[in-house]
Design an enzyme around this catalytic site. Sequence first.
Site, PDB file in Angstrom:
ATOM      1  N   TYR A 192      10.736 -19.679 -14.073  1.00  0.00           N
ATOM      2  CA  TYR A 192      10.983 -18.297 -14.510  1.00  0.00           C
ATOM      3  C   TYR A 192      10.174 -17.993 -15.764  1.00  0.00           C
ATOM      4  O   TYR A 192       9.408 -17.031 -15.797  1.00  0.00           O
ATOM      5  CB  TYR A 192      12.483 -18.137 -14.779  1.00  0.00           C
ATOM      6  CG  TYR A 192      12.913 -16.742 -15.172  1.00  0.00           C
ATOM      7  CD1 TYR A 192      12.964 -15.714 -14.232  1.00  0.00           C
ATOM      8  CD2 TYR A 192      13.299 -16.460 -16.477  1.00  0.00           C
ATOM      9  CE1 TYR A 192      13.385 -14.433 -14.590  1.00  0.00           C
ATOM     10  CE2 TYR A 192      13.726 -15.191 -16.837  1.00  0.00           C
ATOM     11  CZ  TYR A 192      13.769 -14.183 -15.894  1.00  0.00           C
ATOM     12  OH  TYR A 192      14.196 -12.917 -16.249  1.00  0.00           O
ATOM     13  N   TYR A 201       0.846  -1.192   0.000  1.00  0.00           N
ATOM     14  CA  TYR A 201       0.000   0.000   0.000  1.00  0.00           C
ATOM     15  C   TYR A 201       0.875   1.233   0.000  1.00  0.00           C
ATOM     16  O   TYR A 201       1.464   1.561   1.033  1.00  0.00           O
ATOM     17  CB  TYR A 201      -0.953  -0.001   1.212  1.00  0.00           C
ATOM     18  CG  TYR A 201      -1.898  -1.175   1.177  1.00  0.00           C
ATOM     19  CD1 TYR A 201      -3.107  -1.082   0.493  1.00  0.00           C
ATOM     20  CD2 TYR A 201      -1.568  -2.382   1.793  1.00  0.00           C
ATOM     21  CE1 TYR A 201      -3.966  -2.179   0.425  1.00  0.00           C
ATOM     22  CE2 TYR A 201      -2.421  -3.476   1.727  1.00  0.00           C
ATOM     23  CZ  TYR A 201      -3.615  -3.360   1.033  1.00  0.00           C
ATOM     24  OH  TYR A 201      -4.447  -4.447   0.964  1.00  0.00           O
ATOM     25  N   LYS A 210      -4.258  -0.464  -9.904  1.00  0.00           N
ATOM     26  CA  LYS A 210      -5.701  -0.259 -10.105  1.00  0.00           C
ATOM     27  C   LYS A 210      -6.249   0.689  -9.033  1.00  0.00           C
ATOM     28  O   LYS A 210      -6.984   1.628  -9.324  1.00  0.00           O
ATOM     29  CB  LYS A 210      -6.389  -1.620 -10.027  1.00  0.00           C
ATOM     30  CG  LYS A 210      -7.871  -1.591 -10.268  1.00  0.00           C
ATOM     31  CD  LYS A 210      -8.423  -3.010 -10.205  1.00  0.00           C
ATOM     32  CE  LYS A 210      -9.890  -2.982  -9.855  1.00  0.00           C
ATOM     33  NZ  LYS A 210     -10.372  -4.291  -9.415  1.00  0.00           N
ATOM     34  N   ARG A 211      -5.839   0.462  -7.775  1.00  0.00           N
ATOM     35  CA  ARG A 211      -6.360   1.276  -6.661  1.00  0.00           C
ATOM     36  C   ARG A 211      -5.953   2.735  -6.803  1.00  0.00           C
ATOM     37  O   ARG A 211      -6.774   3.632  -6.635  1.00  0.00           O
ATOM     38  CB  ARG A 211      -5.859   0.709  -5.318  1.00  0.00           C
ATOM     39  CG  ARG A 211      -6.420   1.440  -4.098  1.00  0.00           C
ATOM     40  CD  ARG A 211      -5.954   0.824  -2.789  1.00  0.00           C
ATOM     41  NE  ARG A 211      -4.533   1.000  -2.532  1.00  0.00           N
ATOM     42  CZ  ARG A 211      -3.983   2.106  -2.038  1.00  0.00           C
ATOM     43  NH1 ARG A 211      -4.736   3.153  -1.754  1.00  0.00           N
ATOM     44  NH2 ARG A 211      -2.679   2.171  -1.831  1.00  0.00           N
ATOM     45  N   HIS A 265      25.530  -9.135 -10.191  1.00  0.00           N
ATOM     46  CA  HIS A 265      25.971  -9.922  -9.044  1.00  0.00           C
ATOM     47  C   HIS A 265      27.149 -10.806  -9.472  1.00  0.00           C
ATOM     48  O   HIS A 265      27.049 -11.515 -10.474  1.00  0.00           O
ATOM     49  CB  HIS A 265      24.791 -10.781  -8.575  1.00  0.00           C
ATOM     50  CG  HIS A 265      24.955 -11.337  -7.217  1.00  0.00           C
ATOM     51  ND1 HIS A 265      25.933 -12.252  -6.916  1.00  0.00           N
ATOM     52  CD2 HIS A 265      24.286 -11.103  -6.073  1.00  0.00           C
ATOM     53  CE1 HIS A 265      25.833 -12.562  -5.645  1.00  0.00           C
ATOM     54  NE2 HIS A 265      24.844 -11.873  -5.102  1.00  0.00           N
TER      55      HIS A 265
HETATM   56  P1  NAD Z   1      18.432  -8.848 -10.024  1.00  0.00           P
HETATM   57  O1  NAD Z   1      18.351 -10.205  -9.432  1.00  0.00           O
HETATM   58  O2  NAD Z   1      19.695  -8.096  -9.914  1.00  0.00           O
HETATM   59  O3  NAD Z   1      17.265  -7.930  -9.477  1.00  0.00           O
HETATM   60  C1  NAD Z   1      16.018  -8.430  -9.057  1.00  0.00           C
HETATM   61  C2  NAD Z   1      15.646  -7.737  -7.748  1.00  0.00           C
HETATM   62  O4  NAD Z   1      14.363  -8.209  -7.325  1.00  0.00           O
HETATM   63  C3  NAD Z   1      16.629  -8.032  -6.622  1.00  0.00           C
HETATM   64  O5  NAD Z   1      17.013  -6.837  -5.980  1.00  0.00           O
HETATM   65  C4  NAD Z   1      15.844  -8.954  -5.685  1.00  0.00           C
HETATM   66  O6  NAD Z   1      16.258  -8.855  -4.339  1.00  0.00           O
HETATM   67  C5  NAD Z   1      14.424  -8.465  -5.920  1.00  0.00           C
HETATM   68  N1  NAD Z   1      13.408  -9.460  -5.595  1.00  0.00           N
HETATM   69  C6  NAD Z   1      13.376 -10.775  -5.940  1.00  0.00           C
HETATM   70  N2  NAD Z   1      12.274 -11.358  -5.456  1.00  0.00           N
HETATM   71  C7  NAD Z   1      11.581 -10.389  -4.795  1.00  0.00           C
HETATM   72  C8  NAD Z   1      10.366 -10.366  -4.072  1.00  0.00           C
HETATM   73  N3  NAD Z   1       9.605 -11.474  -3.929  1.00  0.00           N
HETATM   74  N4  NAD Z   1       9.958  -9.202  -3.515  1.00  0.00           N
HETATM   75  C9  NAD Z   1      10.704  -8.071  -3.639  1.00  0.00           C
HETATM   76  N5  NAD Z   1      11.869  -8.035  -4.301  1.00  0.00           N
HETATM   77  C10 NAD Z   1      12.296  -9.175  -4.889  1.00  0.00           C
HETATM   78  O7  NAD Z   1      18.031  -9.016 -11.569  1.00  0.00           O
HETATM   79  P2  NAD Z   1      18.039  -7.950 -12.759  1.00  0.00           P
HETATM   80  O8  NAD Z   1      18.965  -8.444 -13.786  1.00  0.00           O
HETATM   81  O9  NAD Z   1      18.198  -6.580 -12.250  1.00  0.00           O
HETATM   82  O10 NAD Z   1      16.567  -8.140 -13.331  1.00  0.00           O
HETATM   83  C11 NAD Z   1      15.525  -7.224 -13.006  1.00  0.00           C
HETATM   84  C12 NAD Z   1      14.256  -7.613 -13.761  1.00  0.00           C
HETATM   85  O11 NAD Z   1      14.495  -7.589 -15.167  1.00  0.00           O
HETATM   86  C13 NAD Z   1      13.780  -9.022 -13.424  1.00  0.00           C
HETATM   87  O12 NAD Z   1      12.373  -9.015 -13.353  1.00  0.00           O
HETATM   88  C14 NAD Z   1      14.234  -9.844 -14.603  1.00  0.00           C
HETATM   89  O13 NAD Z   1      13.408 -10.945 -14.830  1.00  0.00           O
HETATM   90  C15 NAD Z   1      14.165  -8.836 -15.745  1.00  0.00           C
HETATM   91  N6  NAD Z   1      15.103  -9.191 -16.818  1.00  0.00           N
HETATM   92  C16 NAD Z   1      16.456  -8.999 -16.670  1.00  0.00           C
HETATM   93  C17 NAD Z   1      17.313  -9.360 -17.699  1.00  0.00           C
HETATM   94  C18 NAD Z   1      18.799  -9.157 -17.597  1.00  0.00           C
HETATM   95  O14 NAD Z   1      19.522  -9.535 -18.528  1.00  0.00           O
HETATM   96  N7  NAD Z   1      19.341  -8.570 -16.566  1.00  0.00           N
HETATM   97  C19 NAD Z   1      16.805  -9.938 -18.881  1.00  0.00           C
HETATM   98  C20 NAD Z   1      15.435 -10.140 -18.965  1.00  0.00           C
HETATM   99  C21 NAD Z   1      14.574  -9.739 -17.951  1.00  0.00           C
END
Ligand code: NAD
Length: 318
Positions: A147, A66, A107-108, A183
């Site tokens: 995923y 929220y 939506k909210r 990472h």
């Molecule tokens: P990342 O793992 O560095 O970042 C993801 C973040 O989400 C992390 O900080 C993690 O702690 C947080 N997270 C995970 N589960 C969570 C939850 N349940 N509640 C709250 N926070 C949560 O990955 P990234 O590379 O920065 O990717 C970010 C987004 O972009 C993701 O959704 C990923 O699927 C998408 N994506 C990334 C790439 C890439 O090449 N980096 C490619 C395609 C899609």
Amino acid sequence: MHLRKRITITGGCGFLGSHLCDKLTAQGHAVICVDNCFTGTKRNISHLLNSLDFEFLRHDVTFPLYVETDEIYNMACPASPIHYQFDPVQTTKTSVHGAINMLGLAKRVKAKILQASTSEIYGDPEIHPQPENYWGRVNPIGLRSCYDEGKRCAETLFFDYHRQNHLKIKVARIFNTYGPRMHPNDGRVVSNFIVQALKGNPITIYGDGSQTRSFCYVDDLVDGLIRLMNSADSLTGPVNLGNPQEFTILELGEKILELVNSKSKLVFKQLPQDDPKQRKPDISLAESELKWKPSTTLDEGLKPTIAYFDDLLSSTTK
Ligand code: NAD
Ligand code: UDP
């Protein structure tokens, strides 16, 4: 000159999310970064914590949230195979329950919402390069499915909320992106190869290295995401965002060895299950609708990325 908005970024402590936090606070917006710090870290946003325009909320998006907000970038989800396969049920929950919760919030408060979707929607594709109207070839029961199918279901939810509740939605299909703040142990190919090359360890090529990927530098990608969020409401996407320059994994390994000036040897390991053989975005939609295309070549983007890992390794070995 930008209108000041209240912007929520889920996954804001992660690789892509933290760069979005930087760019949007620099543009003068009030940013709420929501993250449970599963794969992300507060270190990625520590330089923003003193800003009055920036707020960090430790929160898991599988639970309702929220806040008052004008826009939501839904980035929360572990993105590397090692991380998303660590707790696959939680990965699907993060994509599906996370999408439901963030769409409910949008939506909210009548916020516009962008989903960080992925090229994994296309699975191991039979069409090359992949346009947005290709439905994909995804294994529903394999190791990557938590995923891939989670992200596919999230897209479904976005479009159903759009049709049913007239939400303003944006779906970005992000292709492999790299850059500083990745990472170091996430097992992704760019981070693995750079860390191995810097440490003088063998470069682990999975399979024969003939599989291809297209690598986009993080600054280009973040620019594409913001352009998509700011585009006309009629543009819902999905829109591919990525760099169409395609490389084999072997070529990537050789390039990194050369740029690091490393004597590491290449070693060949077993190819993981369902590893896509080729991947390259068709970005004609982003080019025509967003006037966007990446401007950073792989050589240009690898240099700051290598410098970042070099700093990280020397600070952890001190
Ligand atoms: P990342 O793992 O560095 O970042 C993801 C973040 O989400 C992390 O900080 C993690 O702690 C947080 N997270 C995970 N589960 C969570 C939850 N349940 N509640 C709250 N926070 C949560 O990955 P990234 O590379 O920065 O990717 C970010 C987004 O972009 C993701 O959704 C990923 O699927 C998408 N994506 C990334 C790439 C890439 O090449 N980096 C490619 C395609 C899609
Ligand atoms: N890969 C590799 N060695 C590694 C890590 C990955 O050869 O040490 C390969 C992997 O098998 C895949 C490609 O590099 O073919 C990209 O892998 P990554 O996990 O970065 O992304 P994704 O497969 O999700 O595109």
